[in-house]
Design a protein around this motif. Structure first.
Motif, PDB file in Angstrom:
ATOM      1  N   HIS B  38       0.816  -1.214   0.000  1.00 26.97           N
ATOM      2  CA  HIS B  38       0.000   0.000   0.000  1.00 26.97           C
ATOM      3  C   HIS B  38       0.850   1.264   0.000  1.00 26.97           C
ATOM      4  CE1 HIS B  38      -3.417  -2.513   2.001  1.00 26.97           C
ATOM      5  NE2 HIS B  38      -3.392  -2.659   0.698  1.00 26.97           N
ATOM      6  N   ILE B  39       0.226   2.347  -0.428  1.00 29.19           N
ATOM      7  CA  ILE B  39       0.905   3.653  -0.391  1.00 29.19           C
ATOM      8  C   ILE B  39       0.103   4.561   0.531  1.00 29.19           C
ATOM      9  CG2 ILE B  39       1.643   5.652  -1.746  1.00 29.19           C
ATOM     10  CD1 ILE B  39       1.990   3.734  -4.125  1.00 29.19           C
ATOM     11  N   GLY B  40       0.705   4.928   1.645  1.00 26.27           N
ATOM     12  CA  GLY B  40      -0.017   5.732   2.632  1.00 26.27           C
ATOM     13  C   GLY B  40       0.526   7.134   2.769  1.00 26.27           C
ATOM     14  N   CYS B  41       1.662   7.417   2.121  1.00 28.59           N
ATOM     15  CA  CYS B  41       2.221   8.764   2.279  1.00 28.59           C
ATOM     16  C   CYS B  41       3.126   9.069   1.114  1.00 28.59           C
ATOM     17  CB  CYS B  41       2.988   8.897   3.596  1.00 28.59           C
ATOM     18  SG  CYS B  41       4.559   8.040   3.609  1.00 28.59           S
ATOM     19  N   SER B  44       7.797   8.964   2.858  1.00 26.74           N
ATOM     20  CA  SER B  44       8.504   7.788   3.409  1.00 26.74           C
ATOM     21  C   SER B  44       8.382   7.681   4.926  1.00 26.74           C
ATOM     22  CB  SER B  44       9.994   7.828   3.041  1.00 26.74           C
ATOM     23  OG  SER B  44      10.131   7.797   1.665  1.00 26.74           O
ATOM     24  N   GLN B  45       7.230   8.054   5.449  1.00 22.87           N
ATOM     25  CA  GLN B  45       7.048   8.016   6.898  1.00 22.87           C
ATOM     26  C   GLN B  45       6.203   6.838   7.375  1.00 22.87           C
ATOM     27  OE1 GLN B  45       8.146  10.921   8.952  1.00 22.87           O
ATOM     28  NE2 GLN B  45       9.297  11.077   7.057  1.00 22.87           N
ATOM     29  N   CYS B  46       5.282   6.353   6.550  1.00 21.24           N
ATOM     30  CA  CYS B  46       4.208   5.531   7.104  1.00 21.24           C
ATOM     31  C   CYS B  46       4.485   4.037   7.105  1.00 21.24           C
ATOM     32  CB  CYS B  46       2.900   5.818   6.366  1.00 21.24           C
ATOM     33  SG  CYS B  46       2.791   5.029   4.740  1.00 21.24           S
ATOM     34  N   GLY B  47       5.302   3.567   6.190  1.00 17.38           N
ATOM     35  CA  GLY B  47       5.644   2.143   6.196  1.00 17.38           C
ATOM     36  C   GLY B  47       4.597   1.205   5.614  1.00 17.38           C
ATOM     37  N   ALA B  48       3.539   1.749   5.034  1.00 22.23           N
ATOM     38  CA  ALA B  48       2.511   0.871   4.453  1.00 22.23           C
ATOM     39  C   ALA B  48       3.059   0.082   3.267  1.00 22.23           C
ATOM     40  CB  ALA B  48       1.297   1.698   4.013  1.00 22.23           C
ATOM     41  N   CYS B  49       4.188   0.525   2.724  1.00 23.65           N
ATOM     42  CA  CYS B  49       4.721  -0.020   1.472  1.00 23.65           C
ATOM     43  C   CYS B  49       5.916  -0.938   1.676  1.00 23.65           C
ATOM     44  CB  CYS B  49       5.155   1.163   0.600  1.00 23.65           C
ATOM     45  SG  CYS B  49       6.497   2.072   1.392  1.00 23.65           S
ATOM     46  N   LYS B  59      11.336   0.478   2.196  1.00 26.22           N
ATOM     47  CA  LYS B  59      10.111   1.182   1.843  1.00 26.22           C
ATOM     48  C   LYS B  59      10.061   1.268   0.324  1.00 26.22           C
ATOM     49  CE  LYS B  59       9.312   3.428   6.209  1.00 26.22           C
ATOM     50  NZ  LYS B  59       9.404   4.587   7.093  1.00 26.22           N
ATOM     51  N   CYS B  61       8.210   2.717  -1.628  1.00 26.19           N
ATOM     52  CA  CYS B  61       7.850   4.007  -2.220  1.00 26.19           C
ATOM     53  C   CYS B  61       9.068   4.891  -2.381  1.00 26.19           C
ATOM     54  CB  CYS B  61       6.826   4.735  -1.349  1.00 26.19           C
ATOM     55  SG  CYS B  61       7.513   5.319   0.202  1.00 26.19           S
TER      56      CYS B  61
HETATM   57  S1  FES Z   1       4.095   4.845   1.344  1.00 26.89           S
HETATM   58 FE1  FES Z   1       4.499   5.717   3.270  1.00 26.89          FE
HETATM   59  S2  FES Z   1       6.503   4.980   3.635  1.00 26.89           S
HETATM   60 FE2  FES Z   1       6.108   4.248   1.680  1.00 26.89          FE
END
Ligand code: FES
Ligand code: FES
Lengths: 795, 163
Positions: B38-41, B44-49, B59, B61
């Motif tokens: 997933h892409i959450g930000c 490069s903060q959220c770690g969804a990816c 990460k 992204c």
């Molecule tokens: S999409 Fe948020 S860290 Fe990669």
């Protein structure tokens, strides 16, 4: 396969398999053939006149299909985004309700306001074209704070909204409060700010729209908590699409917390555009785009006064609040700081007189609307902070002053002076439970241990009540709601006895597929694995108001329970015929219809089969099929409540506040699935802790720029910010919901900010600190400590 | 202009043509239809990816697709046993057992980080897990059940290794 799983059990969640294996189906995962990409061009200015837009360079850019602006929308005769609540002042004068165009017209009113929509073959091409769109802005002064916005010479957002005041709202008996204040032995006063928050569900908002010329139907996939409401508002009021020609689907939604429960302009623009260009269009927001376009939460400036007698009994409470609405009225906007705030100012106390004035104010900021808890965390924060201030000033223990004023369990149902009547509750029981679980008795030892390391330890209490299960339609209508707030459920029993439920609420993390299946399994005696829950699609689900305000189980669960009862009632009729017994003699228990006092019975599957294969069946008196539908409109709000206790350690060297212990005992009524309830409590608490310690939406005063516009600048709680929390329930049953449930989604967020700030103030009280505004960041605390320690150093 | 890259994706040799500026997260989601990442930000903060590149969590992204050439990539879709089987990885089982997810959006990234943490340090402590999840944001769970899940999943991975 599978078992009956009842109420009170914690089966593992049905939805988890797909989420754990990467097979969830979120809007951004959906691909439609021939899809074009949509990108919004947003205002870089907080406040500006839109003098003109030159599309030519953008249109000539490679891959561009169309560029749409507010003028195009106007030419197509489209409406503005409707506000769902109309409030009035004390004299009955309705709020000022300026139009909220889906693409800006004439003026932009916040950074992020939508100016144009660019459609191209790829997102890269759309973004490239956006750079080339020539927008002529005449920049005006912005006003972002409520105090500034109501000053006489402040910039005006709308020509016909003097002083930027949308409504001057009040509640309560002003005269009674004034007379109580005159008699008071002590008056505690407090000025505070409830900081502006950004919801930040981890899934950014997204939408895909498609138009099928063959059927003249539109489909909109959107990250929404209430697809039927989007269909209604957007179809009927914005785009003039007949309801039966519009399908709105909200598939898996990656968190909402309120900010996905509004009808957003993006949804309307993309749907309109899909027909104009005859292509499916997809738009996925970036996180930074979300910061300037997702509705924000909170943002109050408040003056509060509490009048007490000499024993510390509360005599009256007076609150004056300025509430920031942002640049326009969002779907529920004006309802949040008024109807969902004022009536909760009684809290769990017997305060006989309350008066609240709220000035609802426009500013050049993102529109503010309901965010987890919505109004109720703000009310709890004011009340629980001022109770601590009063206790400190009068030299009464903080727990003791709460006890002296709490509504005793026996006094329920309890009518407050501010509209609402609590049906059940036991604040004292929650308090006692929390005191024991938090081991408050040995706090002194822990404080001394901290002191020996040079740290200050503090303990903070917050007792609260909330109103959830929004809401009796009749009551909501009196308060200005322009819609009803019931819920619907259809229980479809298949010929083989499996069950599909269509429900109008939406699951975006709360585990409805599991909890609702438990209710059906429990009531019908059907295996848990044989029940599926369908939601979030206006073509598959009859109708519904969606999920917000902790209403899903309370209102939706009640509709489901009612529909299930109808299935049982019809089943009894069928059984009475098949078993040749009077209907009154048919009993239903554990999945079996039987004749009382005999061993004659039919299983649920047999009855379902007979309903669809009606060879020997009372067709003269009963239709074939076994599918029932119910709508449920609640008779009252439900009133969860509880007590939260936070323990913090402050490092005076750095100003860092560390949350070291957290305890919550909440009264959420009947607990259907303890595992899920606990998860909701954890999540809610951490959102409240986020507000108290880290999160803050900050605007630059003069330009209206959002300074905390990405995850780099807006501090979200992370795993190492939290200790292991202790959460428990101490439930009294709701007296008017079918299963006694009260709701649990927001209680954590309502209870926690005050508990944490009360703990921080307690830790610093020996330095003369009496209040700390949120968020209690290291910088803020460190500055406070510098000022606090100055006189000491000078001695 | 596109470049051709070859890499091992979830155990299978894969060759694709990509624009050099394509991010790995986009390649997976848009070109290869692996939407579990997933892409959450955008910072490069959220770690969804989070995915595993040559066994290490990254990460996706923040990584350009050409960097994959010759590498081994594991995504959430490859974490469970055989394709199509409902058999889950012990870490996935642990998340289900301990309610380590709500909306599920952060979950793939959380799982990939969790598996990497447990692989790197078999005797994880609570503090290790909380620290190790620094780069993954969850807005729903309040982390508590995620931490419990990771500890349980790590223990289960150890036990499986010992067998
Ligand atoms: S999409 Fe948020 S860290 Fe990669
Ligand atoms: S489960 Fe929703 S963000 Fe983690």
């Amino acid at each position: 396969m599978g078992n009956v799983i009842g109420i009170g059990a914690s089966p593992k969640r049905k939805e988890d398999q797909r989420f754990l294996t990467g097979r969830g189906n979120y809007v951004s995962d959906i691909k439609r053939p021939g899809t074009a990409a949509g990108v919004f061009v947003r205002s870089p200015h907080g406040h500006a006149v839109l003098r003109g837009i030159d599309k030519s360079a953008a249109l000539a850019s490679p891959g561009v299909i169309a560029v749409l602006t507010g003028d195009d929308a106007k030419a197509d005769g489209l409406g503005s985004l409707p506000c769902g609540w109309g409030i009035s002042d004390a004299k009955g004068v309705p709020m000022k309700e300026p139009p909220f165009p889906m693409l800006a017209q004439g003026k932009v009113r916040f950074v992020g306001d939508m100016v144009a929509f660019i459609i191209a073959e790829t997102p890269e091409q759309a973004n490239a074209a956006a750079e080339l769109l020539a927008v002529d802005y005449e920049v005006l002064h912005s006003v972002v704070g409520v105090l500034e916005a109501i000053r006489p010479n402040a910039p005006q957002l709308f020509d016909d909204v003097p002083n930027n005041i949308c409504c001057d709202w009040e509640l309560g008996d002003k005269a009674a409060v004034e007379s109580a204040f005159r008699k008071a032995a002590h008056v505690a006063k407090l000025s505070l700010v409830n900081n502006r928050l950004i919801g930040n569900p981890m899934e950014p908002r997204a939408a895909i729209a498609e138009y099928e010329p063959g059927t003249d139907r539109f489909t909109l996939w959107t990250t929404s908590q209430f697809p039927h409401v989007v269909r209604f508002l957007m179809g009927a009021l914005v785009l003039n699409i007949p309801q039966h020609k519009l399908r709105v689907v909200a598939p898996d939604v990656g968190g909402g917390f309120g900010v996905k429960q509004f009808h957003y302009g993006e949804e309307a623009v993309i749907t309109w555009a899909a027909k104009r260009v005859m292509r499916p269009i997809k738009w996925v927001a970036s996180r930074s785009e979300g910061y300037v376009s997702d509705r924000h939460g909170r943002d109050h400036v408040t003056e509060a006064e509490l009048a007490l007698d000499e024993t510390g009994k509360f005599l009256a409470f007076r609150v004056n609040t300025l509430a920031n609405m942002g640049g326009y009225l969002s779907t529920f906007g004006p309802n949040i700081p008024t109807n969902l705030y004022g009536p909760l100012l009684g809290g769990v106390y017997t305060t006989p007189a309350i008066y609240c004035n709220v000035k609802v104010v426009f500013t050049n900021t993102v529109p503010v609307d309901a965010y987890r808890g919505a109004g109720r965390p703000e009310a709890t924060f004011v009340l629980e902070r001022i109770v601590d201030v009063a206790a400190a000033e009068m030299g009464i223990d903080r727990v003791e002053i709460r006890r002296r004023n709490m509504i005793p369990k026996e006094a329920y149902p309890y009518q407050t002076p501010v509209l609402v009547q609590y049906d059940s509750g036991d604040p004292m029981g929650c308090l006692d439970g929390a005191l024991a679980a938090a081991d408050v008795k040995s706090f002194g030892i822990r404080k001394a241990a901290s002191a020996s390391k040079g740290k200050f330890r503090g303990l903070g209490y917050s007792t609260y009540v909330e109103a959830c299960g929004l809401a009796p339609s009749r009551f909501a209508g009196r308060l200005g709601a322009r819609g009803g707030l019931y819920e619907s459920a259809t229980v479809r029993v298949h010929p083989t006895g499996q069950v599909t439920v269509m429900i109008g609420t939406h699951n975006h993390g709360q585990g409805h597929e599991t909890t609702f299946a438990q209710i059906v399994s429990d009531k019908l005696g059907v295996a848990f694995d044989n029940v599926d829950i369908v939601f979030g699609d206006t073509d598959r689900v009859q109708f519904g108001m969606g999920t917000y305000g902790s209403r899903s189980l309370v209102v939706g669960g009640a509709a489901l329970s009612k529909a299930t009862d109808k299935v049982i009632a019809k089943g009894k009729k069928i059984a009475s015929h098949l078993l040749e017994a009077a209907e009154v003699d048919i009993q239903f228990e554990a999945g079996k219809f039987s004749v009382a006092g005999t061993d004659r019975m039919k299983t649920f599957e047999e009855i379902a089969g007979a309903a669809y294969v009606p060879h020997n069946y009372p067709l003269e008196v009963l239709e074939p099929g076994l599918e029932e539908q119910a709508y449920y409109d609640p008779v009252n709000f439900t009133y969860p409540g509880g007590c939260h206790i936070a323990e913090v350690e402050v490092d005076p060297e750095t100003g860092t506040v560390t949350l070291v212990n957290y305890t919550a005992v909440d009264d959420v009524g009947t607990v259907i699935n303890p595992m899920i309830v606990e998860g909701q409590l954890h999540g809610g608490i951490v959102q409240g802790v986020g507000q108290a310690l880290f999160e803050n939406a900050v605007y630059d005063e003069s330009s209206g720029q959002l300074l905390s516009g990405s995850l780099m600048d807006y501090c979200m709680p992370r795993a190492d910010h939290m200790p292991m929390m202790k959460v428990a329930t101490h439930s009294t049953l709701c007296t008017h919901t079918p299963m006694g449930v009260k709701g649990c989604g927001e209680v954590g967020t309502i209870g926690s900010p005050a508990a944490v700030i009360n703990a921080v103030v307690d830790a610093l009280s020996h330095l003369g600190v009496t209040h700390v505004d949120m968020p209690a960041t290291p910088n803020r605390i460190w500055r406070l400590l510098q000022n606090a320690s100055l006189p000491v150093a000078a001695e | 202009m596109t470049v051709q890259i070859s890499f091992t994706l979830n155990g299978r040799p894969t060759t694709v043509e990509v624009e050099p500026a394509t991010l790995v997260a986009e390649l997976l989601r848009e070109q290869l239809n692996l939407t579990g990442t997933h892409i959450g930000c955008d910072t490069s903060q959220c770690g969804a990816c989070v995915v595993h590149l040559n066994g290490l969590p990254v990460k996706s992204c923040t990584l350009l697709a050409p960097a994959l050439d010759g590498a081994t990539l594991l995504t959430i879709e490859g974490l469970q046993g055989a394709p199509g089987s409902n058999q889950m990885h012990p870490m996935q089982e642990a998340f289900r057992e301990h309610h380590g997810l709500q909306c599920g959006f952060c979950t793939p990234g959380m799982l990939m980080t969790a598996v990497a943490l447990a692989t790197e340090k078999p005797d994880l402590t609570e503090a290790d897990v909380r620290h190790g999840l620094e780069g993954n944001i969850c807005r729903c769970t309040g982390y508590q059940n995620i931490v419990v899940s990771v500890l349980a999943g790590a223990a289960a991975m150890n036990a499986a290794k010992g067998e």
